[in-house]
Design an enzyme around this catalytic site. Structure first.
Site, PDB file in Angstrom:
ATOM      1  N   HIS A  47      15.060  -0.699  -3.728  1.00  0.00           N
ATOM      2  CA  HIS A  47      13.848  -0.072  -3.514  1.00  0.00           C
ATOM      3  C   HIS A  47      12.792  -0.860  -2.680  1.00  0.00           C
ATOM      4  O   HIS A  47      13.082  -1.913  -2.518  1.00  0.00           O
ATOM      5  CB  HIS A  47      13.299   0.660  -4.781  1.00  0.00           C
ATOM      6  CG  HIS A  47      13.939   1.622  -5.623  1.00  0.00           C
ATOM      7  ND1 HIS A  47      13.080   2.880  -5.881  1.00  0.00           N
ATOM      8  CD2 HIS A  47      15.220   1.783  -5.810  1.00  0.00           C
ATOM      9  CE1 HIS A  47      13.953   3.629  -6.573  1.00  0.00           C
ATOM     10  NE2 HIS A  47      15.197   2.977  -6.408  1.00  0.00           N
ATOM     11  N   HIS A  50       7.394  -1.350  -2.966  1.00  0.00           N
ATOM     12  CA  HIS A  50       7.118  -0.112  -2.332  1.00  0.00           C
ATOM     13  C   HIS A  50       5.853  -0.307  -1.437  1.00  0.00           C
ATOM     14  O   HIS A  50       5.186  -1.027  -1.433  1.00  0.00           O
ATOM     15  CB  HIS A  50       6.663   0.885  -3.361  1.00  0.00           C
ATOM     16  CG  HIS A  50       7.942   1.231  -4.305  1.00  0.00           C
ATOM     17  ND1 HIS A  50       7.822   0.844  -5.836  1.00  0.00           N
ATOM     18  CD2 HIS A  50       9.172   1.740  -4.201  1.00  0.00           C
ATOM     19  CE1 HIS A  50       8.992   1.145  -6.289  1.00  0.00           C
ATOM     20  NE2 HIS A  50       9.793   1.679  -5.331  1.00  0.00           N
ATOM     21  N   THR A  67       8.467   4.652   3.979  1.00  0.00           N
ATOM     22  CA  THR A  67       7.436   4.257   4.680  1.00  0.00           C
ATOM     23  C   THR A  67       7.474   3.947   6.162  1.00  0.00           C
ATOM     24  O   THR A  67       6.778   4.176   7.207  1.00  0.00           O
ATOM     25  CB  THR A  67       6.755   2.866   4.351  1.00  0.00           C
ATOM     26  OG1 THR A  67       6.460   3.177   2.694  1.00  0.00           O
ATOM     27  CG2 THR A  67       5.389   2.494   4.812  1.00  0.00           C
ATOM     28  N   ASP A  81      13.923  11.097  -6.338  1.00  0.00           N
ATOM     29  CA  ASP A  81      13.469   9.849  -6.232  1.00  0.00           C
ATOM     30  C   ASP A  81      12.383   9.714  -7.426  1.00  0.00           C
ATOM     31  O   ASP A  81      11.289  10.354  -7.414  1.00  0.00           O
ATOM     32  CB  ASP A  81      13.130   9.413  -4.985  1.00  0.00           C
ATOM     33  CG  ASP A  81      12.662   7.916  -4.807  1.00  0.00           C
ATOM     34  OD1 ASP A  81      13.482   7.100  -5.705  1.00  0.00           O
ATOM     35  OD2 ASP A  81      11.959   7.671  -3.947  1.00  0.00           O
ATOM     36  N   HIS A  82      12.438   8.605  -8.282  1.00  0.00           N
ATOM     37  CA  HIS A  82      11.598   8.261  -9.190  1.00  0.00           C
ATOM     38  C   HIS A  82      11.043   9.434  -9.994  1.00  0.00           C
ATOM     39  O   HIS A  82       9.847   9.555 -10.225  1.00  0.00           O
ATOM     40  CB  HIS A  82      10.231   7.730  -8.319  1.00  0.00           C
ATOM     41  CG  HIS A  82      10.278   6.376  -7.886  1.00  0.00           C
ATOM     42  ND1 HIS A  82      10.299   5.311  -8.971  1.00  0.00           N
ATOM     43  CD2 HIS A  82      10.753   5.792  -6.729  1.00  0.00           C
ATOM     44  CE1 HIS A  82      10.460   4.013  -8.228  1.00  0.00           C
ATOM     45  NE2 HIS A  82      10.808   4.249  -6.902  1.00  0.00           N
ATOM     46  N   GLU A 100      16.068   2.446 -13.536  1.00  0.00           N
ATOM     47  CA  GLU A 100      15.529   1.279 -13.109  1.00  0.00           C
ATOM     48  C   GLU A 100      15.312   0.192 -14.141  1.00  0.00           C
ATOM     49  O   GLU A 100      14.856   0.703 -15.017  1.00  0.00           O
ATOM     50  CB  GLU A 100      14.057   1.530 -12.321  1.00  0.00           C
ATOM     51  CG  GLU A 100      13.346   0.343 -11.732  1.00  0.00           C
ATOM     52  CD  GLU A 100      12.274   0.737 -10.827  1.00  0.00           C
ATOM     53  OE1 GLU A 100      11.146   0.088 -10.934  1.00  0.00           O
ATOM     54  OE2 GLU A 100      12.339   1.711 -10.023  1.00  0.00           O
ATOM     55  N   SER A 133      12.291  -1.027   0.722  1.00  0.00           N
ATOM     56  CA  SER A 133      13.036  -1.528   1.703  1.00  0.00           C
ATOM     57  C   SER A 133      12.343  -1.390   2.967  1.00  0.00           C
ATOM     58  O   SER A 133      12.745  -2.102   3.884  1.00  0.00           O
ATOM     59  CB  SER A 133      14.378  -1.145   1.877  1.00  0.00           C
ATOM     60  OG  SER A 133      14.938  -1.254   0.461  1.00  0.00           O
ATOM     61  N   PHE A 191      14.507   4.175   1.911  1.00  0.00           N
ATOM     62  CA  PHE A 191      13.555   3.804   2.997  1.00  0.00           C
ATOM     63  C   PHE A 191      12.620   5.134   3.044  1.00  0.00           C
ATOM     64  O   PHE A 191      13.102   6.260   2.968  1.00  0.00           O
ATOM     65  CB  PHE A 191      14.614   3.854   4.247  1.00  0.00           C
ATOM     66  CG  PHE A 191      15.157   2.755   4.557  1.00  0.00           C
ATOM     67  CD1 PHE A 191      14.942   1.650   4.678  1.00  0.00           C
ATOM     68  CD2 PHE A 191      16.714   3.302   4.278  1.00  0.00           C
ATOM     69  CE1 PHE A 191      15.937   0.512   4.690  1.00  0.00           C
ATOM     70  CE2 PHE A 191      17.727   2.078   4.290  1.00  0.00           C
ATOM     71  CZ  PHE A 191      17.277   0.607   4.707  1.00  0.00           C
TER      72      PHE A 191
END
Length: 283
Positions: A205, A177, A230, A81-82, A133, A207, A228
């Site tokens: 992203h 985020h 956090t 991710d990222h 992105e 979410s 998902f």
């Protein structure tokens, strides 16, 4: 079963649901995600950020991810991710990741396209999916904080998908985020317009904190992957604090972290329902 991100995205696109994508950094997190996915008979994406890799180590996260996926009774995509640093991307290729994100959204449109295009050239022969992105998603991801979001333009999304040949595109449509500080507002019309015009699997992203019914509406509007992170961390923290408060003398980590796993599993199950991926496993 570990599968290519290309296969997972194609199935989600053809069957009108979203692949739920959950970040993990340790054993407890990966157990919660996989166990919940198996109980819900849902395909799932397990993913790590560069920050998680710096914390736990590429090899440890690889062993956890590939091992859990290989034993899983449902399709599992292993995603970076990222990704921003080529060294991380190259290691992901070498260590068996089946999907990765090349996040060059901070670059100009032309540079973003060219960077992603080069990564796609490396990934395609390996059957590794590449996510890009376009636009700027607000909030905090690892150590990067963005104060102001920039919505993804429809025409730019069409041109970006055409030029870069990316497998999926993360778009900025109102989410953020991290922890939300205000009311969540998602531009569903923008999702529908981009999906109709481009036909590419779209990614949402930021979410965590978005009400499940809003996630479901975004999926129905054209989202095929939802991230998902956090909310799993918050569930883990709440369960940990509760257990330690109620059991101050307990030091056995097996007892301490069991309720944390269960708490995270409940979050994962709720998000699977929101993404419409329950009972979508094909293995």
């Amino acid at each position: 079963m570990l599968i290519s991100g290309k296969l997972g995205l194609r199935n989600a696109l053809e069957n009108n649901y979203a692949l739920p994508a959950f970040n993990y950094t340790n054993l407890e997190g990966i157990k919660a995600i996989i166990e919940a996915a198996e109980e819900m008979n849902s395909p799932v994406i397990i993913q790590v950020t560069q920050g998680a890799i710096d914390y736990a180590g590429f090899e440890y996260l690889r062993d956890l991810g590939t091992g859990a996926a290989a034993r899983s009774k449902v399709p599992v995509v292993l995603h970076l991710d990222h990704g921003k640093d080529y060294n991380y991307l190259l290691k992901a290729f070498r260590y068996g990741w089946t999907s990765l994100m090349m996040d060059a959204s901070h670059e100009s449109f032309e540079n973003n396209v060219n960077i992603v295009k080069e990564v796609v050239k490396m990934a395609s022969p390996l059957d590794v999916a590449v996510e890009a992105e376009l636009g700027v998603i607000g909030g905090k991801e690892d150590d990067l904080e963005v104060d102001e979001a920039i919505y993804t333009e429809v025409n730019e999304a069409i041109e970006f998908a055409k030029q870069s040949n990316c497998d999926s595109l993360a778009i900025a449509v109102g989410t953020a985020h991290g922890i939300y500080k205000g009311e969540v507002k998602i531009n569903y019309d923008r999702i529908e317009e981009i999906k109709k015009a481009s036909g590419i699997p779209l990614v949402l992203h930021g979410s965590s904190g978005v009400p499940d019914e809003m996630v479901t509406k975004a999926v129905k509007s054209g989202i095929n992957k939802v991230n998902f992170d956090t909310e799993l961390k918050l569930a883990n923290l709440a369960a940990l604090n509760k257990f330690l408060t109620e059991n101050p003398g307990v030091y056995d980590v097996r007892k301490i972290y069991k309720p944390c796993i269960e708490a995270m599993k409940e979050v994962v199950k709720a998000k699977i329902r929101a993404c419409g991926s329950e009972n979508k496993s094909w293995i």
